[in-house]
Enzyme design. Structure first.
Site, PDB file in Angstrom:
ATOM      1  N   CYS A  75       0.904  -1.116   0.244  1.00 59.20           N
ATOM      2  CA  CYS A  75       0.277   0.179  -0.235  1.00 59.20           C
ATOM      3  C   CYS A  75       0.768   1.185  -0.204  1.00 59.20           C
ATOM      4  O   CYS A  75       0.392   2.225  -1.291  1.00 59.20           O
ATOM      5  CB  CYS A  75      -0.957  -0.178   1.005  1.00 59.20           C
ATOM      6  SG  CYS A  75      -1.880  -1.414   0.844  1.00 59.20           S
TER       7      CYS A  75
HETATM    8  P1  NAD Z   1      -5.080  -8.290  -4.049  1.00 57.32           P
HETATM    9  O1  NAD Z   1      -4.062  -8.205  -5.233  1.00 57.32           O
HETATM   10  O2  NAD Z   1      -4.534  -9.146  -2.267  1.00 57.32           O
HETATM   11  O3  NAD Z   1      -5.886  -8.823  -4.468  1.00 57.32           O
HETATM   12  C1  NAD Z   1      -7.292  -8.735  -5.242  1.00 57.32           C
HETATM   13  C2  NAD Z   1      -7.456 -10.094  -5.568  1.00 57.32           C
HETATM   14  O4  NAD Z   1      -8.978  -9.722  -6.492  1.00 57.32           O
HETATM   15  C3  NAD Z   1      -6.690 -10.884  -5.716  1.00 57.32           C
HETATM   16  O5  NAD Z   1      -7.348 -12.146  -5.852  1.00 57.32           O
HETATM   17  C4  NAD Z   1      -7.700 -10.975  -7.649  1.00 57.32           C
HETATM   18  O6  NAD Z   1      -7.558 -11.921  -8.680  1.00 57.32           O
HETATM   19  C5  NAD Z   1      -9.092 -10.380  -7.699  1.00 57.32           C
HETATM   20  N1  NAD Z   1      -9.490  -9.846  -9.075  1.00 57.32           N
HETATM   21  C6  NAD Z   1      -8.355  -9.078  -9.998  1.00 57.32           C
HETATM   22  N2  NAD Z   1      -9.383  -8.202 -10.980  1.00 57.32           N
HETATM   23  C7  NAD Z   1     -10.766  -9.332 -10.659  1.00 57.32           C
HETATM   24  C8  NAD Z   1     -12.347  -8.887 -12.098  1.00 57.32           C
HETATM   25  N3  NAD Z   1     -12.031  -8.764 -12.957  1.00 57.32           N
HETATM   26  N4  NAD Z   1     -12.718  -9.816 -10.984  1.00 57.32           N
HETATM   27  C9  NAD Z   1     -12.526 -10.099 -10.106  1.00 57.32           C
HETATM   28  N5  NAD Z   1     -11.559 -10.708  -8.759  1.00 57.32           N
HETATM   29  C10 NAD Z   1     -10.912  -9.840  -9.584  1.00 57.32           C
HETATM   30  O7  NAD Z   1      -5.071  -6.920  -3.399  1.00 57.32           O
HETATM   31  P2  NAD Z   1      -5.484  -6.432  -1.728  1.00 57.32           P
HETATM   32  O8  NAD Z   1      -4.580  -5.953  -0.675  1.00 57.32           O
HETATM   33  O9  NAD Z   1      -6.298  -7.221  -0.985  1.00 57.32           O
HETATM   34  O10 NAD Z   1      -6.128  -4.216  -2.316  1.00 57.32           O
HETATM   35  C11 NAD Z   1      -7.231  -4.499  -1.879  1.00 57.32           C
HETATM   36  C12 NAD Z   1      -7.843  -3.769  -2.576  1.00 57.32           C
HETATM   37  O11 NAD Z   1      -7.704  -2.855  -1.456  1.00 57.32           O
HETATM   38  C13 NAD Z   1      -6.005  -2.402  -3.059  1.00 57.32           C
HETATM   39  O12 NAD Z   1      -6.679  -1.224  -4.168  1.00 57.32           O
HETATM   40  C14 NAD Z   1      -5.422  -1.917  -2.189  1.00 57.32           C
HETATM   41  O13 NAD Z   1      -5.243  -0.681  -2.236  1.00 57.32           O
HETATM   42  C15 NAD Z   1      -6.490  -1.745  -1.073  1.00 57.32           C
HETATM   43  N6  NAD Z   1      -5.984  -1.673   0.031  1.00 57.32           N
HETATM   44  C16 NAD Z   1      -5.865  -3.397   0.683  1.00 57.32           C
HETATM   45  C17 NAD Z   1      -4.862  -3.459   2.117  1.00 57.32           C
HETATM   46  C18 NAD Z   1      -3.607  -3.677   2.130  1.00 57.32           C
HETATM   47  O14 NAD Z   1      -2.967  -4.410   3.445  1.00 57.32           O
HETATM   48  N7  NAD Z   1      -3.172  -5.730   1.459  1.00 57.32           N
HETATM   49  C19 NAD Z   1      -5.250  -2.225   3.001  1.00 57.32           C
HETATM   50  C20 NAD Z   1      -6.764  -1.221   2.612  1.00 57.32           C
HETATM   51  C21 NAD Z   1      -6.180  -0.862   1.480  1.00 57.32           C
END
Ligand code: NAD
Length: 438
Positions: free
Chosen positions: A269
């Site tokens: 992030c």
């Molecule tokens: P991640 O990469 O771990 O997971 C994203 C998931 O989305 C994956 O499993 C992927 O296969 C799936 N995906 C992608 N395209 C898709 C589609 N078209 N349809 C269905 N599924 C699909 O990401 P994350 O770390 O969970 O982060 C998600 C969002 O939240 C990001 O925008 C991130 O910046 C934000 N965020 C993350 C955190 C963190 O600590 N990881 C904290 C706050 C906010």
């Protein structure tokens, strides 16, 4: 309310597991079939304390896993978008996944009688929910927002290594939207989930999106600030950065959290959100001078660690160097933008021989470095014949290291980037980030 979650990564899977464990009817969907299979077999996709037990409970109660987005759109009243928004090659936010998911929602919505609230939890730059996601859904569904669906921005603030606790008890729920009715319905959902004491902040979509970037930029700024002060301390005999942090942290205007000097921030992030907001600032004509300095200070930290090693080993060429900790923080196996990876890359360019250890993240690192480095199965194996050990991630197990553990090193040189050991208890050459030499 029937809930749908699109994207089962760190954020989506944690949210789905918490909702399901509480008996809330939820369908979780991901476009990656391998992930779906693993989740159905009750295995978490990554290491996170408590996640697997919450997932198991959720699957036995009310969490259904699917690869069918239509099922979600046709059945759910609340649809959370939690797909990834990584950094593109240019460093700016890559919206391709969220655009894809939005189009797919729209297509499924075309023949549906439901009027769902689409809730954007993914981190997106200000304006994206209204100017990108909404029009994509409108075009694909041939329905107007407000009539065929509602849209809300609801950024997520959880911390990796703590995702379940943070999902169970967020410090704040930010809701950005223009339709009072749907904002109130989402508030009602969260109030039921978290109880009446939960704090809300309601605003418009672009302010909600900005809050997320401001939040992460401020955290990164705090880290770079303390790292800068730590560099000063290192050059002033006898100073101690942790005492400085303690001293300023009790000031209620400052606060103690995120004032731990170290190798710099990493993870999925802070680096990407900072780079995106820097580029976004430039695009809209605002000079991001402060945030660039934050980034530059972060980059300097790893170089300083290399300098510390080189100061003691003279040349790192062919030297056996142990790296302890590969994940960007303890209690997580996430190595995205981990400073350890950066350190290994620099040392490999200088032809060092690297041996690494991590309680959880070794497999992820193997995919990057393959046979270019050695992966130790135990701490004793990692330290055997080593000429320098660098503690990068403050895993609990490393806090217990003592003189016996360093006994079989070829040169007893310990570089502690987190100050988790105590110099006075050690019979080794001990250098730490933020501690002035005596
Ligand atoms: P991640 O990469 O771990 O997971 C994203 C998931 O989305 C994956 O499993 C992927 O296969 C799936 N995906 C992608 N395209 C898709 C589609 N078209 N349809 C269905 N599924 C699909 O990401 P994350 O770390 O969970 O982060 C998600 C969002 O939240 C990001 O925008 C991130 O910046 C934000 N965020 C993350 C955190 C963190 O600590 N990881 C904290 C706050 C906010």
């Amino acid at each position: 309310m029937q809930v749908g979650i699109i994207g089962l990564g760190v954020v989506g899977l944690s949210f789905a597991s918490v909702l399901g464990s509480k008996g809330i009817s939820v369908i979780g969907m991901d476009s990656d079939f391998q992930k779906i299979e693993k989740i159905i077999s009750k295995k978490s996709l990554f290491f996170e304390p408590k996640l697997e037990s919450f997932l198991k409970k959720a699957l036995s109660k009310s969490l259904e896993i699917s690869s069918d987005i239509e099922k979600i759109v046709k059945n759910c009243d609340l649809i959370f978008l939690t797909v990834g928004t990584p950094k593109s090659k240019s460093g700016f936010i890559d919206l391709s996944m969220i655009k894809n998911a939005s189009k797919n929602i729209g297509v499924s919505l075309r023949h549906s009688t439901k009027k769902p609230i689409i809730v954007v939890k993914s981190t997106v730059v200000p304006g994206t929910t209204t100017n990108v996601i909404k029009p994509l859904i409108e075009r694909a569904s041939r329905k107007k927002a407000g009539k065929g669906f509602e849209i809300i921005a609801n950024p997520e603030f959880l911390r990796e290594g703590n995702v379940i606790d943070d999902t169970l008890k967020p410090h704040l729920v930010v809701i950005g939207g223009s339709n009072k009715n749907s904002v109130n319905r989402l508030k009602k959902f969260y109030s039921k989930l978290y109880g009446s004491k939960i704090k809300f902040m309601t605003t418009n979509t672009q302010t909600a999106e900005m809050i997320k970037y401001a939040n992460n930029s401020f955290l990164a700024t705090k880290i770079s600030f303390i790292n800068h002060i730590s560099s000063l301390c290192q050059s002033i005999s006898g100073t101690n950065i942790d005492e400085v942090a303690e001293g300023i942290g009790v000031d209620p205007r400052i606060g103690r959290l995120f004032l731990n000097a170290g190798p710099g921030y990493g993870g999925s992030c802070l680096p990407k959100d900072l780079e995106t907001i820097i580029q976004f600032s430039s695009k809209i004509g605002v000079n991001p001078v402060l945030l660039k300095a934050v980034q530059q200070t972060n980059d300097l930290q790893i170089k300083q660690i290399v300098q510390l090693i080189e100061k003691k080993l003279i040349s790192v060429k062919n030297k056996r160097i142990t790296i302890l900790g590969l994940s960007f923080k303890e209690n997580s196996d996430d190595i995205r933008e981990s400073r350890s990876i950066e350190l290994i890359k620099i040392l490999l360019r200088k032809n060092s021989k690297i041996i690494v250890h991590d309680p959880k993240a070794t497999k992820n690192v193997e995919r990057i470095f393959m046979n270019k480095i050695t992966y130790a199965n135990s701490l004793s194996e990692a330290l055997l014949n080593s000429q320098c050990v660098v503690i990068m991630t403050p895993w609990r197990v490393y806090t217990k290291l003592n003189n016996n553990d360093f006994q079989k090193m070829k040169k007893k040189l310990v570089i502690d980037t987190r100050r988790i050991l105590s110099r006075k208890n050690l019979n080794v050459e001990y250098l730490a980030i933020g501690l002035g030499l005596n």
